[in-house]
Scaffold this motif. Structure first.
Motif, PDB file in Angstrom:
ATOM      1  N   HIS A   1       0.824  -1.207   0.000  1.00  0.00           N
ATOM      2  CA  HIS A   1       0.000   0.000   0.000  1.00  0.00           C
ATOM      3  C   HIS A   1       0.862   1.262   0.000  1.00  0.00           C
TER       4      HIS A   1
ATOM      5  N   THR B   1      -3.345   0.531  -3.622  1.00  0.00           N
ATOM      6  CA  THR B   1      -2.790  -0.817  -3.542  1.00  0.00           C
ATOM      7  C   THR B   1      -2.026  -1.078  -4.829  1.00  0.00           C
TER       8      THR B   1
ATOM      9  N   ALA C   1       1.181   1.226   5.166  1.00  0.00           N
ATOM     10  CA  ALA C   1       1.491   1.839   3.880  1.00  0.00           C
ATOM     11  C   ALA C   1       2.780   2.635   3.983  1.00  0.00           C
TER      12      ALA C   1
END
Length: 236
Positions: free
Chosen positions: A114, A132, A167
């Motif tokens: 991510h 993503t 992420a």
């Protein structure tokens, strides 16, 4: 044949690529005010460096933001005007998509990892989108898809909503609001500004896949400068 890509969402940036996504020439000036003055000469320069003329272009790709009204509008109007004059298509790609794709490429991120992109939205806020990474390479770029956003909010609210969780976080917002992203993964030397070469690569791949890429701007909020309301006529 070649593709011209430009972005004025943050800096003023232009790139010229061939059909295989190879960059032939590029220019970037980090400037927040003189977009109209800088853009046309930069387009002429990249075409000259690539040994091409406008007639050699097969398409124009433009970053659609999100960004403040004035700078973004310069790029969009220029792209549409050129495309209309040359009789070629113009394709729009979110400027945040380009940053996410470049980050996935630069850091060789695995499939299903991510990326959160956070850029300067002024007013102590960021433009953001969470992505993503797909298991696909597209002409030298990494394919990504949006899972949250794009939106505009305070950096602390973006983090509180969980968008930075698991992420890597990239973009100017990580530098401007370092305290908000202190617990996030913010790699050194991460891309901060949209690279129009990645805009072009994403556009070519998405068009080949049959996607529609309108060049409508992503402003996300009203411009800072607005016409004053009309005065009410006095009665009595």
């Amino acid at each position: 044949m070649a593709v011209l890509a430009l972005d004025t969402s943050a800096a003023v940036a232009v790139a010229l690529l061939d059909d295989l996504g190879t960059q032939l020439a590029a220019r970037r000036v980090v400037e927040s005010r003189r977009h109209a003055e800088l853009l046309a000469p930069m387009i002429e320069e990249v075409l000259a460096e690539g040994g091409l003329t406008p007639a050699d272009l097969r398409a124009i790709v433009v970053g659609t933001g999100p960004a403040p009204f004035t700078g973004l509008r310069v790029g969009l109007v220029t792209a549409r005007t050129m495309a209309h004059a040359l009789g070629i298509p113009v394709f729009g790609i979110s400027s945040l998509d380009a940053i996410a794709s470049e980050a996935a490429d630069v850091f060789d991120l695995p499939h299903e990892s991510h990326v959160l992109v956070a850029t300067d939205a002024r007013r102590s806020e960021v433009y953001y989108a969470r992505y993503t990474v797909d298991d696909v390479d597209v002409l030298g770029a990494r394919a990504v898809h949006t899972t949250a956003g794009p939106g505009v909010a305070a950096a602390t609210d973006v983090v509180a909503a969980g968008h930075a969780q698991d992420a890597i976080v990239v973009g100017q917002g990580t530098e401007m609001y370092g305290d908000a992203f202190a617990d996030a993964t913010t790699p050194d030397d991460a891309p901060c500004l949209p690279d129009p070469a990645y805009l072009a690569r994403l556009a070519l791949a998405r068009v080949a896949a049959g996607e529609d890429l309108p060049s409508e701007p992503l402003y996300l909020r009203r411009p800072d400068a607005q016409e004053p309301p009309a005065r009410k006529r006095a009665t009595g």
